[in-house]
Design an enzyme around this catalytic site. Structure first.
Site, PDB file in Angstrom:
ATOM      1  CG  ASN A  35      50.320  30.899  33.499  1.00  0.00           C
ATOM      2  OD1 ASN A  35      50.055  30.640  32.319  1.00  0.00           O
ATOM      3  ND2 ASN A  35      50.111  32.090  34.019  1.00  0.00           N
ATOM      4  CG  PHE A  80      55.812  35.650  43.243  1.00  0.00           C
ATOM      5  CD1 PHE A  80      55.345  36.952  43.185  1.00  0.00           C
ATOM      6  CD2 PHE A  80      57.147  35.441  43.548  1.00  0.00           C
ATOM      7  CE1 PHE A  80      56.193  38.028  43.413  1.00  0.00           C
ATOM      8  CE2 PHE A  80      58.004  36.502  43.775  1.00  0.00           C
ATOM      9  CZ  PHE A  80      57.531  37.801  43.717  1.00  0.00           C
ATOM     10  CB  SER A 124      44.899  40.448  44.261  1.00  0.00           C
ATOM     11  OG  SER A 124      44.122  41.104  43.297  1.00  0.00           O
ATOM     12  CB  THR A 126      40.770  40.793  43.422  1.00  0.00           C
ATOM     13  OG1 THR A 126      39.483  40.339  43.052  1.00  0.00           O
ATOM     14  CG2 THR A 126      41.466  39.702  44.185  1.00  0.00           C
ATOM     15  CE1 TYR A 148      44.180  35.029  41.677  1.00  0.00           C
ATOM     16  CE2 TYR A 148      42.951  37.083  41.494  1.00  0.00           C
ATOM     17  CZ  TYR A 148      44.141  36.420  41.678  1.00  0.00           C
ATOM     18  OH  TYR A 148      45.291  37.131  41.892  1.00  0.00           O
ATOM     19  CE  LYS A 152      46.264  35.769  44.718  1.00  0.00           C
ATOM     20  NZ  LYS A 152      47.559  35.122  44.925  1.00  0.00           N
ATOM     21  CG  ASN A 178      44.802  46.588  37.355  1.00  0.00           C
ATOM     22  OD1 ASN A 178      44.337  46.873  38.445  1.00  0.00           O
ATOM     23  ND2 ASN A 178      44.077  46.004  36.412  1.00  0.00           N
ATOM     24  CG  ASN A 197      41.515  36.012  30.586  1.00  0.00           C
ATOM     25  OD1 ASN A 197      40.654  35.665  29.789  1.00  0.00           O
ATOM     26  ND2 ASN A 197      42.295  35.145  31.234  1.00  0.00           N
ATOM     27  CG  LEU A 199      43.686  47.205  28.766  1.00  0.00           C
ATOM     28  CD1 LEU A 199      42.608  47.100  27.696  1.00  0.00           C
ATOM     29  CD2 LEU A 199      43.524  48.493  29.558  1.00  0.00           C
ATOM     30  NE  ARG A 230      39.830  47.548  36.803  1.00  0.00           N
ATOM     31  CZ  ARG A 230      38.589  47.978  36.573  1.00  0.00           C
ATOM     32  NH1 ARG A 230      38.286  49.263  36.666  1.00  0.00           N
ATOM     33  NH2 ARG A 230      37.635  47.109  36.251  1.00  0.00           N
ATOM     34  N   GLY A 293      30.913  41.640  36.147  1.00  0.00           N
ATOM     35  CA  GLY A 293      31.780  41.620  37.331  1.00  0.00           C
ATOM     36  C   GLY A 293      32.739  42.799  37.409  1.00  0.00           C
TER      37      GLY A 293
HETATM   38  P1  NAD Z   1      52.061  33.879  36.783  1.00  0.00           P
HETATM   39  O1  NAD Z   1      51.026  32.869  36.426  1.00  0.00           O
HETATM   40  O2  NAD Z   1      52.869  34.470  35.692  1.00  0.00           O
HETATM   41  O3  NAD Z   1      53.074  33.253  37.864  1.00  0.00           O
HETATM   42  C1  NAD Z   1      52.664  32.292  38.809  1.00  0.00           C
HETATM   43  C2  NAD Z   1      53.665  31.153  38.757  1.00  0.00           C
HETATM   44  O4  NAD Z   1      53.290  30.156  39.726  1.00  0.00           O
HETATM   45  C3  NAD Z   1      53.686  30.443  37.394  1.00  0.00           C
HETATM   46  O5  NAD Z   1      55.025  30.391  36.937  1.00  0.00           O
HETATM   47  C4  NAD Z   1      53.138  29.033  37.671  1.00  0.00           C
HETATM   48  O6  NAD Z   1      53.748  28.063  36.862  1.00  0.00           O
HETATM   49  C5  NAD Z   1      53.468  28.861  39.159  1.00  0.00           C
HETATM   50  N1  NAD Z   1      52.587  27.945  39.906  1.00  0.00           N
HETATM   51  C6  NAD Z   1      51.226  27.960  39.943  1.00  0.00           C
HETATM   52  N2  NAD Z   1      50.790  26.985  40.773  1.00  0.00           N
HETATM   53  C7  NAD Z   1      51.878  26.355  41.272  1.00  0.00           C
HETATM   54  C8  NAD Z   1      52.077  25.265  42.153  1.00  0.00           C
HETATM   55  N3  NAD Z   1      51.042  24.604  42.691  1.00  0.00           N
HETATM   56  N4  NAD Z   1      53.337  24.872  42.436  1.00  0.00           N
HETATM   57  C9  NAD Z   1      54.404  25.520  41.889  1.00  0.00           C
HETATM   58  N5  NAD Z   1      54.282  26.548  41.033  1.00  0.00           N
HETATM   59  C10 NAD Z   1      53.031  26.967  40.725  1.00  0.00           C
HETATM   60  O7  NAD Z   1      51.336  35.014  37.642  1.00  0.00           O
HETATM   61  P2  NAD Z   1      51.868  36.449  38.058  1.00  0.00           P
HETATM   62  O8  NAD Z   1      51.130  37.455  37.268  1.00  0.00           O
HETATM   63  O9  NAD Z   1      53.344  36.467  38.093  1.00  0.00           O
HETATM   64  O10 NAD Z   1      51.284  36.515  39.536  1.00  0.00           O
HETATM   65  C11 NAD Z   1      52.036  36.124  40.659  1.00  0.00           C
HETATM   66  C12 NAD Z   1      51.143  36.193  41.886  1.00  0.00           C
HETATM   67  O11 NAD Z   1      50.622  37.497  42.014  1.00  0.00           O
HETATM   68  C13 NAD Z   1      49.930  35.265  41.823  1.00  0.00           C
HETATM   69  O12 NAD Z   1      49.710  34.732  43.105  1.00  0.00           O
HETATM   70  C14 NAD Z   1      48.805  36.184  41.433  1.00  0.00           C
HETATM   71  O13 NAD Z   1      47.558  35.724  41.903  1.00  0.00           O
HETATM   72  C15 NAD Z   1      49.209  37.466  42.129  1.00  0.00           C
HETATM   73  N6  NAD Z   1      48.648  38.662  41.500  1.00  0.00           N
HETATM   74  C16 NAD Z   1      48.826  38.860  40.161  1.00  0.00           C
HETATM   75  C17 NAD Z   1      48.272  39.975  39.558  1.00  0.00           C
HETATM   76  C18 NAD Z   1      48.388  40.185  38.062  1.00  0.00           C
HETATM   77  O14 NAD Z   1      47.573  40.909  37.502  1.00  0.00           O
HETATM   78  N7  NAD Z   1      49.372  39.616  37.389  1.00  0.00           N
HETATM   79  C19 NAD Z   1      47.558  40.908  40.320  1.00  0.00           C
HETATM   80  C20 NAD Z   1      47.425  40.682  41.678  1.00  0.00           C
HETATM   81  C21 NAD Z   1      47.972  39.559  42.271  1.00  0.00           C
HETATM   82  C1  WQD Z   2      41.429  46.377  33.111  1.00  0.00           C
HETATM   83  C2  WQD Z   2      40.406  47.272  32.416  1.00  0.00           C
HETATM   84  C3  WQD Z   2      38.447  46.102  31.692  1.00  0.00           C
HETATM   85  C4  WQD Z   2      40.418  43.610  28.670  1.00  0.00           C
HETATM   86  C5  WQD Z   2      42.163  41.730  36.872  1.00  0.00           C
HETATM   87  C6  WQD Z   2      41.707  40.856  38.015  1.00  0.00           C
HETATM   88  C7  WQD Z   2      42.357  41.293  39.304  1.00  0.00           C
HETATM   89  C8  WQD Z   2      43.886  41.392  39.161  1.00  0.00           C
HETATM   90  C9  WQD Z   2      44.297  42.132  37.936  1.00  0.00           C
HETATM   91  C10 WQD Z   2      44.929  39.418  40.009  1.00  0.00           C
HETATM   92  C11 WQD Z   2      38.971  46.988  32.829  1.00  0.00           C
HETATM   93  C12 WQD Z   2      39.202  46.631  30.508  1.00  0.00           C
HETATM   94  C13 WQD Z   2      40.166  44.520  29.685  1.00  0.00           C
HETATM   95  C14 WQD Z   2      39.899  43.847  27.364  1.00  0.00           C
HETATM   96  C15 WQD Z   2      38.933  45.908  28.167  1.00  0.00           C
HETATM   97  N1  WQD Z   2      44.501  40.119  39.044  1.00  0.00           N
HETATM   98  N2  WQD Z   2      39.432  45.649  29.439  1.00  0.00           N
HETATM   99  N3  WQD Z   2      39.180  44.993  27.178  1.00  0.00           N
HETATM  100  O1  WQD Z   2      39.823  43.481  35.655  1.00  0.00           O
HETATM  101  O2  WQD Z   2      41.140  45.397  36.663  1.00  0.00           O
HETATM  102  O3  WQD Z   2      41.793  43.086  37.160  1.00  0.00           O
HETATM  103  O4  WQD Z   2      43.589  41.648  36.790  1.00  0.00           O
HETATM  104  O5  WQD Z   2      44.763  39.534  41.186  1.00  0.00           O
HETATM  105  O6  WQD Z   2      41.982  40.367  40.265  1.00  0.00           O
HETATM  106  O7  WQD Z   2      40.298  40.947  38.127  1.00  0.00           O
HETATM  107  O8  WQD Z   2      42.221  43.965  34.912  1.00  0.00           O
HETATM  108  O9  WQD Z   2      43.393  44.047  32.757  1.00  0.00           O
HETATM  109  O10 WQD Z   2      41.376  42.544  32.981  1.00  0.00           O
HETATM  110  O11 WQD Z   2      41.056  45.017  32.955  1.00  0.00           O
HETATM  111  O12 WQD Z   2      38.266  46.910  27.936  1.00  0.00           O
HETATM  112  O13 WQD Z   2      40.075  43.050  26.432  1.00  0.00           O
HETATM  113  O14 WQD Z   2      40.470  47.013  31.012  1.00  0.00           O
HETATM  114  O15 WQD Z   2      37.068  46.183  31.485  1.00  0.00           O
HETATM  115  O16 WQD Z   2      38.286  48.207  32.836  1.00  0.00           O
HETATM  116  P1  WQD Z   2      41.106  44.020  36.096  1.00  0.00           P
HETATM  117  P2  WQD Z   2      42.051  43.808  33.342  1.00  0.00           P
END
Ligand code: NAD
Ligand code: WQD
Length: 332
Positions: A35, A80, A124, A126, A148, A152, A178, A197, A199, A230, A293
């Site tokens: 990714n 990460f 997260s 979550t 997902y 976590k 977020n 997916n 916002l 959020r 959800g």
């Molecule tokens: P991202 O997808 O941009 O980064 C994750 C990276 O991990 C990617 O570069 C992907 O190529 C790499 N990867 C995935 N599986 C792998 C594997 N098996 N081996 C080696 N590399 C692998 O995601 P992000 O937004 O930077 O998120 C980083 C971490 O934070 C994740 O664990 C995610 O679940 C967590 N997190 C993200 C958010 C968010 O909203 N972005 C919120 C809460 C928690």
């Molecule tokens: C934010 C708000 C939507 C898109 C998700 C994961 C969570 C964490 C962060 C990793 C909500 C609204 C969204 C759109 C909208 N990831 N929305 N139109 O749902 O808080 O969290 O990402 O751990 O686990 O569930 O973030 O950015 O998807 O949504 O109205 O097209 O925006 O309903 O209120 P969320 P989000």
């Protein structure tokens, strides 16, 4: 100090790599690019004027992972790497369990074998499921509503068991709220494959005409304007939280848990209005049914991270929107 970032070319990992390099750390990255893009490596190096060591390996490949620890003296790991799309996890639960859990188990096995005992894990908000009240504190009960989220939750439990059995380990579970925004250079940001997916990336694509309009999922929530609330946190603040967590682990605290959020909740309409101020009103929207959800409100208490890590978010909502728009325009 040599820090291994798994998933270090991803959205949060790349911003953390920049903060680490700027602070004088050396950085080794393992990423399978599932990714992310290899070009991110050059961008990190361009911003910091420093080199990182990169391995295009999958963490599920135990032997490859051992090579990384053989070739580098690693002092601490920030983990990460993982799959993170909630909807996709419902369709492909086994891929999520396999990728996220096996990767983590391999990683801690190898860390133990090589005597690397400090680990920061990307958890997260979550894991709080539907919290009973706001703000959310770290001692609130945990639960999950999708595969997902369960990865976590399970990883947190695995790491707790592992630390109990191996008390010489220090582990920080960082529960992100977020993450949004981008690096001020306009080189790094969130660029999801396919239709976003989340916002902020969706708003960003509407603002440059790549998507027609935003659907706001629900305007009948129990919030000030009916849209979901959020705790949006600038990714550079989040990245700096990892440096604070690494410093904490140096004090041998065992397993510690921190919320990384701002403590402030913004509604979807707040986000659209703030973004529109930056881009000249290009984000059109319509109201659509609630997304299954979704919860109405979610925001952190960031007090514990401030008290124990000396960390707090400093970027404003305007910073979040401006940097996102800047990155989106630069990366067409
Ligand atoms: P991202 O997808 O941009 O980064 C994750 C990276 O991990 C990617 O570069 C992907 O190529 C790499 N990867 C995935 N599986 C792998 C594997 N098996 N081996 C080696 N590399 C692998 O995601 P992000 O937004 O930077 O998120 C980083 C971490 O934070 C994740 O664990 C995610 O679940 C967590 N997190 C993200 C958010 C968010 O909203 N972005 C919120 C809460 C928690
Ligand atoms: C934010 C708000 C939507 C898109 C998700 C994961 C969570 C964490 C962060 C990793 C909500 C609204 C969204 C759109 C909208 N990831 N929305 N139109 O749902 O808080 O969290 O990402 O751990 O686990 O569930 O973030 O950015 O998807 O949504 O109205 O097209 O925006 O309903 O209120 P969320 P989000």
């Amino acid at each position: 100090m040599n820090i291994l970032l798994t998933g270090g070319l991803g959205y949060i990992g790349s911003h953390t790599a920049v903060e680490l390099l700027d602070a004088g750390f050396d950085v080794v990255v393992v990423d399978n690019l599932s990714n992310s893009d290899i070009k991110v490596k050059d961008k990190i190096e361009k911003i910091t004027n420093k080199k990182i060591k990169f391995y295009e390996y999958d963490l599920r490949d135990l032997e490859k992972l051992k090579l990384v620890f053989n070739e580098n003296k690693i002092d601490a790991v920030i983990h990460f790497a993982g799959l993170k799309a909630v909807g996709e996890s419902v369709e492909k639960p086994l891929e999520y369990y396999e990728n996220n859990l096996f990767s983590t188990i391999n990683l801690i096995k190898v860390m133990k074998e090589y005597g690397v005992k400090n680990l920061v894990f990307s958890s997260s908000a979550t894991v709080y499921g539907r919290a009973k009240s706001m703000p959310i504190y770290e001692d609130f009960p945990t639960s999950a509503t999708n595969p997902y989220g369960r990865t976590k939750l399970f990883i947190e439990e695995i790491l707790k068991d592992f630390e109990l059995a191996n008390p010489e380990f220090n582990i920080a579970l960082l529960r992100y709220f977020n993450p949004v925004g981008a690096h001020k250079s306009g080189l790094l940001g969130e660029d999801p494959k396919g239709i976003p997916n989340n916002l902020m990336p969706y708003i960003a694509r509407v603002s440059v005409g790549k998507l027609k309009e935003l659907s706001i999922f629900g305007n009948d929530y129990n919030t000030k304007d009916g849209t979901g609330v959020r705790d949006y946190i600038h990714v550079v603040d989040l990245a700096q939280g990892h440096l604070a967590a690494l410093r904490k682990l140096e004090q041998n605290p065992g397993l510690v848990i921190y919320n990384l959020g701002t403590g402030v909740g913004y509604s979807v309409l707040d986000m659209v209005n703030a973004y529109n101020k930056c881009c000249g009103g290009k984000v059109k929207y319509k109201f659509a049914p609630r997304r299954p959800g979704d919860i109405d409100v979610c925001y952190a208490s960031p007090e514990k991270a401030y008290k124990e890590l000396g960390w707090k978010a400093t970027h404003s909502l305007e910073d979040m929107c401006e940097s996102t728009y800047n990155f989106q325009k630069n990366n067409q």
